[in-house]
Design a protein around this motif. Structure first.
Motif, PDB file in Angstrom:
ATOM      1  N   ALA A  16     -11.318  -7.890   3.827  1.00  0.00           N
ATOM      2  CA  ALA A  16      -9.893  -7.530   3.888  1.00  0.00           C
ATOM      3  C   ALA A  16      -9.596  -6.763   5.178  1.00  0.00           C
ATOM      4  O   ALA A  16      -8.600  -7.017   5.865  1.00  0.00           O
ATOM      5  N   VAL A  17     -10.487  -5.835   5.528  1.00  0.00           N
ATOM      6  CA  VAL A  17     -10.308  -5.077   6.778  1.00  0.00           C
ATOM      7  C   VAL A  17     -10.384  -6.047   7.966  1.00  0.00           C
ATOM      8  O   VAL A  17      -9.545  -6.009   8.874  1.00  0.00           O
ATOM      9  N   LYS A  34      -7.031   3.557  12.928  1.00  0.00           N
ATOM     10  CA  LYS A  34      -5.583   3.436  12.667  1.00  0.00           C
ATOM     11  C   LYS A  34      -5.366   2.381  11.570  1.00  0.00           C
ATOM     12  O   LYS A  34      -4.603   2.607  10.619  1.00  0.00           O
ATOM     13  N   ILE A  35      -6.064   1.274  11.696  1.00  0.00           N
ATOM     14  CA  ILE A  35      -5.931   0.214  10.674  1.00  0.00           C
ATOM     15  C   ILE A  35      -6.347   0.750   9.305  1.00  0.00           C
ATOM     16  O   ILE A  35      -5.691   0.554   8.294  1.00  0.00           O
ATOM     17  N   ILE A  45      -4.046   0.671   5.993  1.00  0.00           N
ATOM     18  CA  ILE A  45      -4.278  -0.498   5.126  1.00  0.00           C
ATOM     19  C   ILE A  45      -4.194  -0.149   3.636  1.00  0.00           C
ATOM     20  O   ILE A  45      -4.654   0.916   3.207  1.00  0.00           O
ATOM     21  N   LYS A  46      -3.555  -1.054   2.879  1.00  0.00           N
ATOM     22  CA  LYS A  46      -3.527  -0.881   1.419  1.00  0.00           C
ATOM     23  C   LYS A  46      -4.199  -2.103   0.807  1.00  0.00           C
ATOM     24  O   LYS A  46      -3.727  -3.219   0.969  1.00  0.00           O
ATOM     25  N   ILE A  47      -5.336  -1.839   0.153  1.00  0.00           N
ATOM     26  CA  ILE A  47      -6.064  -2.947  -0.478  1.00  0.00           C
ATOM     27  C   ILE A  47      -5.974  -2.799  -1.991  1.00  0.00           C
ATOM     28  O   ILE A  47      -6.262  -1.716  -2.523  1.00  0.00           O
ATOM     29  N   ASN A  48      -5.540  -3.878  -2.658  1.00  0.00           N
ATOM     30  CA  ASN A  48      -5.477  -3.841  -4.121  1.00  0.00           C
ATOM     31  C   ASN A  48      -6.132  -5.069  -4.712  1.00  0.00           C
ATOM     32  O   ASN A  48      -6.027  -6.151  -4.143  1.00  0.00           O
ATOM     33  N   PHE A  49      -6.776  -4.858  -5.861  1.00  0.00           N
ATOM     34  CA  PHE A  49      -7.277  -6.008  -6.619  1.00  0.00           C
ATOM     35  C   PHE A  49      -6.341  -6.206  -7.807  1.00  0.00           C
ATOM     36  O   PHE A  49      -5.929  -5.226  -8.447  1.00  0.00           O
ATOM     37  N   GLU A  50      -5.995  -7.453  -8.076  1.00  0.00           N
ATOM     38  CA  GLU A  50      -5.253  -7.754  -9.316  1.00  0.00           C
ATOM     39  C   GLU A  50      -5.976  -8.901  -9.967  1.00  0.00           C
ATOM     40  O   GLU A  50      -5.924 -10.024  -9.451  1.00  0.00           O
ATOM     41  N   ILE A  68      -7.149 -10.535  -4.366  1.00  0.00           N
ATOM     42  CA  ILE A  68      -7.147  -9.334  -3.529  1.00  0.00           C
ATOM     43  C   ILE A  68      -5.944  -9.375  -2.580  1.00  0.00           C
ATOM     44  O   ILE A  68      -5.625 -10.423  -2.012  1.00  0.00           O
ATOM     45  N   PHE A  69      -5.273  -8.217  -2.464  1.00  0.00           N
ATOM     46  CA  PHE A  69      -4.060  -8.112  -1.660  1.00  0.00           C
ATOM     47  C   PHE A  69      -4.264  -7.100  -0.544  1.00  0.00           C
ATOM     48  O   PHE A  69      -4.843  -6.033  -0.759  1.00  0.00           O
ATOM     49  N   VAL A  70      -3.774  -7.440   0.662  1.00  0.00           N
ATOM     50  CA  VAL A  70      -3.748  -6.476   1.769  1.00  0.00           C
ATOM     51  C   VAL A  70      -2.292  -6.231   2.099  1.00  0.00           C
ATOM     52  O   VAL A  70      -1.551  -7.168   2.418  1.00  0.00           O
TER      53      VAL A  70
END
Ligand code: DC
Length: 214
Positions: A39-40, A59-60, A64-69, A73-75
């Motif tokens: 994701a990064v 900075k990234i 960054i907002k990483i979520n699992f649903e 996986i969402f960035v």
């Protein structure tokens, strides 16, 4: 610590498929830590950031907002589940994962996610750096040609230019980088159960792991 099962191993060792299946059988959560590095890497590519520029990486990582649903996986709200499974992101994730700033930022995220309950957590350093206190640690391995063949079967669906030879070469490069980096390298330790899956089916590996669980 009984609620955390760690599974480490190189690319194509089958840890993803096996960890997922094991989690379902045990009624545990499943955490794919490689997906976090991917994701990064996805965001690094999206923002055309130089992966060797540690300040830009920091900075990234701040933003960054990483979520699992479920298993997606969402960035930053974008579903990247499929976009992160390419050879290019695999290679870039291995490069960014060698940076101390990246490992430090993802460390607490993995601890927090892992401490939420019963979990099978898989990656390269889950039994050495993320949950060294886990009681059930496994190291999954397989011969390089078999690992490349498995990876190639996944890649060829998306990438018509993928070849087995190129996949072997990529995996060899990634093995070397992931095991020789200074920070939390891929490593088998004496407290891990070693399983070679070269000639075993997925089911057989899961059975072996279940037999070893304390
Ligand atoms: O398991 P994978 O191919 O999705 O992992 C992608 C890269 O992320 C891998 O080459 C190295 C890095 N990684 C890591 O450094 N530590 C982990 N715990 C998991 C993955």
């Amino acid at each position: 610590m009984k609620n955390v099962i760690t599974i480490d191993g190189p690319s194509g060792s089958g840890k993803g498929t096996i960890s997922k299946l094991l989690a379902i059988k045990l009624g545990y959560n499943y955490l794919d830590t490689g997906a976090l590095y991917r994701a990064v890497a996805w965001k690094v590519r999206e923002e055309k950031t130089n992966p060797d520029n540690e300040e830009a990486l920091k900075k990234i990582l701040e933003d960054i907002k990483i979520n699992f649903e479920g298993n997606r996986i969402f960035v930053d709200g974008i579903d990247v589940s499929s976009a992160i499974r390419t050879a290019e992101i695999g290679e870039l994730s291995s490069r960014v994962s060698a940076k101390p700033a990246v490992r430090a930022a993802l460390f607490s995220l993995q601890r927090e996610m892992g401490l939420q309950g019963k979990v099978v957590i898989e990656g390269r350093d889950t039994g050495t750096a993320i949950f060294p206190e886990a009681e059930n640690k496994f190291y999954l391995d397989a011969g390089i040609e078999e690992r490349a063949r498995r990876r190639y079967e996944e890649l060829r669906v998306k990438d018509p230019e993928a070849t087995l030879e190129k996949t072997i070469e990529d995996i060899r490069k990634r093995d070397t980088r992931d095991s020789s980096r200074e920070n939390a390298p891929l490593m088998k330790t004496d407290d891990m159960v070693y399983i070679d899956s070269t000639r075993l089916s997925i089911e057989e590996v899961v059975v072996k792991i279940l037999e070893h669980l304390k």
